[in-house]
Design a protein around this motif. Structure first.
Motif, PDB file in Angstrom:
ATOM      1  N   UNK A  11      50.366  34.101  40.523  1.00 33.47           N
ATOM      2  CA  UNK A  11      51.172  34.870  39.600  1.00 33.47           C
ATOM      3  C   UNK A  11      52.513  34.539  39.686  1.00 33.47           C
ATOM      4  N   UNK A  12      52.815  33.600  38.761  1.00 32.74           N
ATOM      5  CA  UNK A  12      54.077  32.681  38.976  1.00 32.74           C
ATOM      6  C   UNK A  12      55.389  33.407  38.808  1.00 32.74           C
ATOM      7  N   UNK A  13      55.392  34.449  38.051  1.00 32.98           N
ATOM      8  CA  UNK A  13      56.681  35.286  37.707  1.00 32.98           C
ATOM      9  C   UNK A  13      56.606  36.267  38.780  1.00 32.98           C
ATOM     10  N   UNK A  20      46.766  25.803  36.153  1.00 37.17           N
ATOM     11  CA  UNK A  20      45.814  26.216  34.998  1.00 37.17           C
ATOM     12  C   UNK A  20      45.849  27.741  34.935  1.00 37.17           C
ATOM     13  N   UNK A  21      46.043  28.304  33.884  1.00 34.84           N
ATOM     14  CA  UNK A  21      46.124  29.513  33.437  1.00 34.84           C
ATOM     15  C   UNK A  21      44.612  30.264  33.464  1.00 34.84           C
ATOM     16  N   UNK A  22      44.396  30.965  34.497  1.00 35.14           N
ATOM     17  CA  UNK A  22      42.951  31.377  34.452  1.00 35.14           C
ATOM     18  C   UNK A  22      42.680  32.546  33.415  1.00 35.14           C
ATOM     19  N   UNK A  48      45.727  28.384  40.043  1.00 36.69           N
ATOM     20  CA  UNK A  48      44.853  29.237  39.089  1.00 36.69           C
ATOM     21  C   UNK A  48      45.947  30.392  38.706  1.00 36.69           C
ATOM     22  N   UNK A  49      46.604  30.468  37.561  1.00 34.72           N
ATOM     23  CA  UNK A  49      47.845  30.994  37.518  1.00 34.72           C
ATOM     24  C   UNK A  49      47.549  32.083  36.463  1.00 34.72           C
ATOM     25  N   UNK A  50      48.279  33.183  36.365  1.00 37.81           N
ATOM     26  CA  UNK A  50      48.358  34.117  35.473  1.00 37.81           C
ATOM     27  C   UNK A  50      47.234  35.208  35.861  1.00 37.81           C
ATOM     28  N   UNK A  51      47.197  35.343  37.277  1.00 36.20           N
ATOM     29  CA  UNK A  51      45.969  36.452  37.401  1.00 36.20           C
ATOM     30  C   UNK A  51      46.178  37.665  37.031  1.00 36.20           C
ATOM     31  N   UNK A  52      47.653  38.057  36.888  1.00 35.37           N
ATOM     32  CA  UNK A  52      47.820  39.392  36.313  1.00 35.37           C
ATOM     33  C   UNK A  52      47.408  39.578  34.991  1.00 35.37           C
ATOM     34  N   UNK A  53      47.684  38.450  34.100  1.00 34.44           N
ATOM     35  CA  UNK A  53      46.956  38.759  32.460  1.00 34.44           C
ATOM     36  C   UNK A  53      45.262  38.544  32.599  1.00 34.44           C
ATOM     37  N   UNK A  54      44.894  37.875  33.684  1.00 34.67           N
ATOM     38  CA  UNK A  54      43.355  37.880  33.787  1.00 34.67           C
ATOM     39  C   UNK A  54      42.801  39.435  34.067  1.00 34.67           C
ATOM     40  N   UNK A  55      43.443  40.088  35.035  1.00 33.48           N
ATOM     41  CA  UNK A  55      43.150  41.140  35.632  1.00 33.48           C
ATOM     42  C   UNK A  55      42.996  42.059  34.316  1.00 33.48           C
ATOM     43  N   UNK A  56      44.136  42.047  33.623  1.00 32.68           N
ATOM     44  CA  UNK A  56      44.249  43.014  32.595  1.00 32.68           C
ATOM     45  C   UNK A  56      43.166  42.694  31.390  1.00 32.68           C
ATOM     46  N   UNK A  57      42.594  41.582  31.321  1.00 33.77           N
ATOM     47  CA  UNK A  57      41.904  41.191  30.073  1.00 33.77           C
ATOM     48  C   UNK A  57      40.408  41.714  30.610  1.00 33.77           C
ATOM     49  N   UNK A  58      40.179  41.575  31.987  1.00 35.04           N
ATOM     50  CA  UNK A  58      38.913  42.048  32.427  1.00 35.04           C
ATOM     51  C   UNK A  58      38.867  43.423  32.244  1.00 35.04           C
TER      52      UNK A  58
END
Length: 322
Positions: free
Chosen positions: A293-295, A193-195, A236-246
């Protein structure tokens, strides 16, 4: 669900445990990267216009027109599972040289627009853009990927976006344990899931929140009668993008009104973790969660080791030895 990082995790497993790593796909991904770059700029231009953000340099208007003309052209190109041709697309359209030539023609416009303050403002403030998560990675490297001798690196392949259309089976040997990601005799399910999708609508139904859709699907799978004895491992994937959005000011409670905590990373991830855990009605079922952070190859290697421990523990339990 789509765009959660499933293929990226598979590529990480190939890189970490496959005998030939990603070498078999390296040349094929060259065209994928080029199309990713063009589609990224196309999405940024569309987002800038939808948000009524003006160009910082009016002279770049000619480049905007160039990118606009890409819309009908790119629809003819197929970026699906690497190595699997799309029979609905004429071969001449998917010719690698044609795509390379088109990309070379687009490079000056892409470079000029990427440094334009209007495009940069769009990227920084419009968190619901319809662009791939690796847009910045490739746009920052446009000179390198435009080199006639360019060969994609491992990181490039991990960042490249490819739509998966087919079911495939891959077997990996991890510390002497054979992993067969398929459907027979399932010991555990890894659910992606992309958080970071908490503020996005589904592509086929913009009114349905993408992360809410993930929760509904997880509810269906975790409670399915075929998986009564199957443990669930949630990425719970893409935590890097999630942090940037926050950090950009995107508020979680705008999209999940039942959340009333602070808009920081720790509090919001705990909230989403609980939302997934509560979907499983069987309180005895093992549900493991990982923020991923899958990448990031180093992080994924640590997580794969953790998953390996979980699987071996499940095997011991099922065998009555634990």
């Amino acid at each position: 669900p789509s765009e959660t990082g499933k293929t990226t995790v598979l590529k990480q497993l190939k890189l970490l445990y496959g005998r030939k790593g990603l070498d078999m796909e390296r040349q094929t991904y060259r065209r994928v990267v080029h199309l990713n770059v063009m589609r990224a700029m196309q999405g940024l231009v569309e987002g800038m216009e939808q948000a009524n953000i003006p160009l910082g340099n009016p002279e770049n208007a000619v480049h905007v027109e160039t990118v606009r003309r890409l819309e009908t052209t790119l629809k003819r190109y197929s970026i699906t599972t690497v190595g699997v041709p799309n029979p609905a697309i004429p071969r001449k359209i998917t010719d690698a040289k044609a795509e390379t030539d088109m990309f070379a023609d687009m490079v000056p416009a892409i470079k000029s627009l990427w440094v334009d303050p209007g495009i940069q403002r769009t990227f920084d403030t419009c968190t619901q853009l319809s662009i791939q998560d690796s847009a910045k990675y490739f746009l920052d490297a446009v000179d390198r990927v435009a080199d006639p001798e360019y060969i994609p690196t491992d990181d490039d392949i991990l960042q490249a976006r490819v739509r998966t259309l087919a079911v495939s089976e891959h077997i990996f040997d991890i510390d002497g344990v054979a992993y067969r990601p398929y459907f027979d005799e399932v010991d555990a399910i890894i659910f992606m899931s992309a958080i970071s999708a908490y503020d996005q609508g589904c592509e086929d139904n913009p009114n349905l929140n993408r992360l809410q859709d993930c929760l509904l699907l997880f509810n269906e799978i975790s409670n399915h009668k075929l998986f009564l004895n199957t443990s669930m491992i949630v990425f719970l994937n893409k935590i890097d993008i999630f942090q940037r959005k926050l950090l950009s000011g995107s508020m979680v409670n705008r999209y999940f009104p039942d959340y009333n905590g602070p808009n920081d990373y720790f509090s919001t991830t705990v909230f989403f973790q609980y939302r997934f855990l509560e979907q499983c009605k069987d309180l005895q079922k093992q549900v493991y969660t990982h923020f991923t952070h899958a990448t990031d190859t180093k992080q994924m290697k640590v997580i794969v080791v953790a998953v390996n421990v979980i699987i071996q523990r499940l095997n011991l339990r099922n065998s009555g030895l634990l």
